[in-house]
Design an enzyme around this catalytic site. Structure first.
Site, PDB file in Angstrom:
ATOM      1  N   GLY A 163       0.824  -1.198   0.000  1.00 51.04           N
ATOM      2  CA  GLY A 163       0.000   0.000   0.000  1.00 51.04           C
ATOM      3  C   GLY A 163       0.860   1.250   0.000  1.00 51.04           C
ATOM      4  O   GLY A 163       2.061   1.211   0.295  1.00 51.04           O
ATOM      5  N   CYS A 164       0.242   2.372  -0.338  1.00 51.14           N
ATOM      6  CA  CYS A 164       0.987   3.624  -0.447  1.00 51.14           C
ATOM      7  C   CYS A 164       1.444   4.124   0.927  1.00 51.14           C
ATOM      8  O   CYS A 164       2.616   4.440   1.126  1.00 51.14           O
ATOM      9  CB  CYS A 164       0.165   4.679  -1.177  1.00 51.14           C
ATOM     10  SG  CYS A 164      -1.525   4.871  -0.575  1.00 51.14           S
ATOM     11  N   TYR A 165       0.495   4.204   1.884  1.00 54.46           N
ATOM     12  CA  TYR A 165       0.900   4.608   3.230  1.00 54.46           C
ATOM     13  C   TYR A 165       1.935   3.640   3.802  1.00 54.46           C
ATOM     14  O   TYR A 165       2.978   4.082   4.309  1.00 54.46           O
ATOM     15  CB  TYR A 165      -0.311   4.650   4.163  1.00 54.46           C
ATOM     16  CG  TYR A 165      -1.233   5.834   4.015  1.00 54.46           C
ATOM     17  CD1 TYR A 165      -0.771   7.134   4.162  1.00 54.46           C
ATOM     18  CD2 TYR A 165      -2.590   5.653   3.786  1.00 54.46           C
ATOM     19  CE1 TYR A 165      -1.646   8.223   4.070  1.00 54.46           C
ATOM     20  CE2 TYR A 165      -3.469   6.727   3.693  1.00 54.46           C
ATOM     21  CZ  TYR A 165      -2.999   8.011   3.838  1.00 54.46           C
ATOM     22  OH  TYR A 165      -3.857   9.078   3.746  1.00 54.46           O
TER      23      TYR A 165
END
Lengths: 347, 347, 347, 347
Positions: free
Chosen positions: D150-152
């Site tokens: 995921g990005c976070y």
């Protein structure tokens, strides 16, 4: 004859907001605006949006004479300049609401440490009244000199006051992650605040040491009745107005989410400008734009134990000019909301 | 007992602006807000910024009964829906200020051509009064049905009126290049109005045919006393509020720059909400944000002969809700500026 | 041994874009970056995004010695400075692609009129080759001095060339309404380009007289084979990159929409960097961001007779640095697209 | 014959970024793009910026047949859809890099808890390789199924890895305050991601429970060799691209600021895509826009004891498509930077 007020240093953003609010205020007359750079020009030269709103006003240079005709003066001057000017104004019998940082700290040594220069009017530090009405209302009406709080501190102190006053959270584990719109950096051009530099970008700044930290610690320690420290990180948002402070607190003893919220609701009972949001809603800056509101929300993370408090305000209004007008209303015995009833602007 | 007003279709941006203005209006009480989607919820469910400002109000479904208690109704419904609802309201004896496009055009055939469906209440087209106070003030006070102008047309008509009325420009060579903030597209989600699609981007749309064109041509032809055509190009700005229309006019006979400006100044003598800028200043949207002002400037290009007129307004205020309140003030015999004295918000 | 190139005045936005493109270019080596202000510092001091991309480079002061090691120099200096520096570089045997305005106009009197000062190297004006490959390709490879076109002129000339070359439109009725992102104003801080001043606002500037006008008129008159005039209005967008020019042309003789588009398609046959959009699609700046493309679309308004041409490009790439690299490729005999094949960045 | 790759679900932002990167990749050919909604249309119908860049490609519906011709498939489908499609692709002998959340968590019960539905292919959870090259490089080349982070989590794991791996910080007192551009919310229209709702506003969301939390805790616990918990707060920025995570860590034992930074520098020795900034510089999103870089900085606050780590990346590149291409390069034995050498775009 109405009360006559003046704005010293009226060509920056805070000055412009003061002008916007005061020229529509029902109880006072804006009679003086000073600016060294714009002296002689009409208000609309610096603020085209105010054309036709405050028509006759022209900037003057700041002189003792010019100031004399006013009952209350708003100081929107840079820090350091402010402390060189204010003593003279007080001596001449005027009342001053100072929006600079110069009279917020009680301890001249702390000032010298964080601002990097000795204070020029240390005797006034004790007399100056910290002008955050919700936390210090009783002291304001009689003041000669009101120190208007900083924008970040206003948000952080409103967010944390109910909990530190109640002694409910660990005073050594307070983390505050704040984000501000760029109008807080003022109107003087700089590379870092150019549109092309900021747009579609986000960054922290002054992570190790920001001058608003001792102000928060002073006021919240006072409320707590014991010293506390704050890990404070400011960030710059690609937006004009608004501060959101995300505050992390570690409870000393467990409470339910509803109880944390209740603590806050009770604390701000009767306050017009603090809106404690219903459970499940989160404070954001879009809902307070252009208004004197501070929105607050409280969440509990049962997994990690942290309480998360969000505070949102418009840095130029509740964080500066609006709170200053609120203080003026208190000085004059007017209704505290006079001139501050504009609804926020959205979208 | 005050005047009671209602907003039909109150959960979009225009509805929210009407609520913002009406709940602070000194002469009326906002007693009804309707929304099919939000029925039963408080106003703040759709507009968190209005929490505490208009506390008790809850959305209702639009019914004849609900509408009955109001003296004046603001229609903020989509076009087509509006023309199906308004006849019944008028029949029930209510006065309506309609912000949709449904009653702006005088000719049902033109409506059918540009909107792609037959008009359902063609008899009302003649009765409806076009509500642009600066250009049509005398007709408004007695109206049962006011057709509130479109956002683009408001800007273009204010820009061109002095010159077409004077017969000073070639009626076949009018070019209008307009740029609008995205709030003009309404609140319904669509891919094209997503933040990520619009940000840092600019584009034209509906270049060959935009529905506001016949409205402008109708009103300006009426003022000119002869038919005129407008080459109108709308564009979408990466900003929320504001329309700037850049208008190109070819003089029939030469005049100096000062004379062109003078024509405009005289035409708008005494108008509070039209600010004709001093020579050398140019209208921009930042100076009118959140206010009911329309700023105008005129330039002459001696090299090519074109006159360039700039008109800037806030599409949600002077281009919609603010102008509607101005019309309401005229209907009620109140001062035309009542509830509209908020200064613009800058920065 | 590869070709060595240098950038003079490398700490502004155009300089940064040149560095971004050149340090990834397959056929040259970026060996020199000059900046008076940043001399001694690494490239990443001015451009943190290029850290690790062009690691070893440090800014130097601009001296004849420093310049000597380069085969081609890109001048990204302010106008006026440029014309004082370029003659010396040419005399020392170097080839120069100059991105300032100093060598674009052929007539020193026109330069003096629009720039307000006499030209210091008028003899070079005839020699300088105007570097817009799509319109002047043949002349570029042999040039010692290439005058890289302005950002607005690049868009306007690509939009209008097919039609003025064909003699298809009235040369006295050309209206160009251009809108530019703020990076076109450069990196030097000024009040007008601060984030808080520009955000959510839109305005025109220099309506009566903008210095890019004579450049457009010169180049398009040359293509037309007869003098033409342009009514040109620049506007400032609240975005960083991108120019959209909306151009209004009055046909001399009627043609269908498809025929107007066909004229353009044929004109740009085989051009990689000009994308003529399919009928029904409109050029916008979001589709060209960060790339060397110019998107074009043509519409016909049968009601009023006007032809509307839209041209969109990235002012820092096709409007400046990218076009300069395209010119360099031509000078070096490299494929014209070398180093320019990056796809645009969206969203 | 080159390697043929395909993108499943290619009309969203992640799909568009994959297309942008893959159609310029030197080692593979983009041969398939699927979209149920756009089947039959060219790539440029969804992504006008890619017109002329990947000309012949048309969207197809996702079928087993269509997929068969590809060596590697990128899954850019929504979670839940992904886990229903991936098993069949693997069974057909294909390798998959999945960008959804469906194969990131190792424990099906944790998935069911945070995503609110049972996992449909729990057997694959063990086989799936977590594709964060800097932290898990050895496992990737041999994988059939790569779960792209995921990005976070990418930002948070890169920020914290050096310190939790070293056992240097208190595992129960990790606070992560993350801010993301809105492209992370995807391309599907919703009221909350409209331009007018987001612009000039900032807010937190999902404060009590965000689905990326268990992913971070899983990966960092693995690195730490013991369970840790993270207090994670996501916020939505008024910008398109970029994540900045501000991470607060409490040291177990004191170290100097230089030592904290040194720990990080050593950990990322030799990594192309992680840039550890020099002391005194702070990571921001503007410096990584459009690139596969993650910028990191470390600060120590001696007053309160907290270590503050900042991580900045482009959520669509290093946080999604770029990292996926990095994983593909590892699967194919290509240089890890192939197709990822574009410099960031600034301003």
């Amino acid at each position: 004859m109405g009360v006559r007020v003046g704005i010293l240093g009226a060509s920056g953003y805070t000055g412009g907001e003061l002008a916007r609010l005061l020229c529509r205020h029902p109880g006072v007359e804006l009679g003086l605006i000073t600016s060294e750079r714009n002296a002689g020009k009409p208000l609309s030269a610096a603020f085209p949006h105010l054309r036709g709103v405050a028509e006759g006003l022209r900037f003057q240079k700041l002189t003792a004479e010019a100031a004399q005709g006013c009952d209350i003066l708003f100081g929107a001057l840079p820090h350091k300049v402010s402390m060189s000017v204010v003593p003279g104004l007080l001596a001449a019998g005027q009342r001053v609401i100072d929006l600079s940082a110069d009279f917020r700290l009680k301890d001249a040594a702390v000032y010298a440490d964080w601002y990097g220069l000795p204070h020029q009017a240390p005797d006034l530090l004790k007399e100056a009244v910290y002008g955050q009405p919700e936390l210090n209302r009783a002291a304001i009406p009689g003041a000669r000199l009101v120190a208007n709080p900083g924008c970040y501190p206003t948000s952080v102190q409103l967010a944390l006051a109910p909990f530190v006053r109640a002694g409910a959270v660990d005073e050594r584990l307070i983390v505050v992650d704040s984000k501000s719109g760029v109008s807080g950096a003022g109107r003087s051009p700089s590379e870092g605040t150019q549109f092309a530099e900021l747009s579609d970008g986000f960054r922290a700044y002054k992570v190790e040491r920001h001058r608003h930290t001792p102000e928060m610690e002073q006021e919240l320690s006072r409320l707590a009745g014991r010293p506390l420290t704050i890990r404070f990180t400011p960030h710059l948002l690609p937006q004009v107005r608004g501060i959101l402070s995300t505050c992390y607190l570690m409870p000393k003893e467990p409470r339910s989410a509803a109880q944390w919220r209740e603590l806050m609701v009770e604390f701000y009972q009767g306050e017009t400008f603090v809106r404690v949001l219903p459970a499940g809603e989160l404070a954001g800056t879009a809902a307070v734009r252009g208004s004197n509101y501070c929105d607050l929300s409280v969440s509990l993370d049962p997994r990690t134990g942290w309480v998360v408090v969000l505070a949102a305000l418009d840095n130029l209004v509740k964080g500066a000019a609006g709170q200053a007008v609120q203080n003026m209303n208190l000085l004059l015995g007017l209704p505290e909301t006079a001139g501050l009833t504009q609804a926020p602007l959205f979208p």
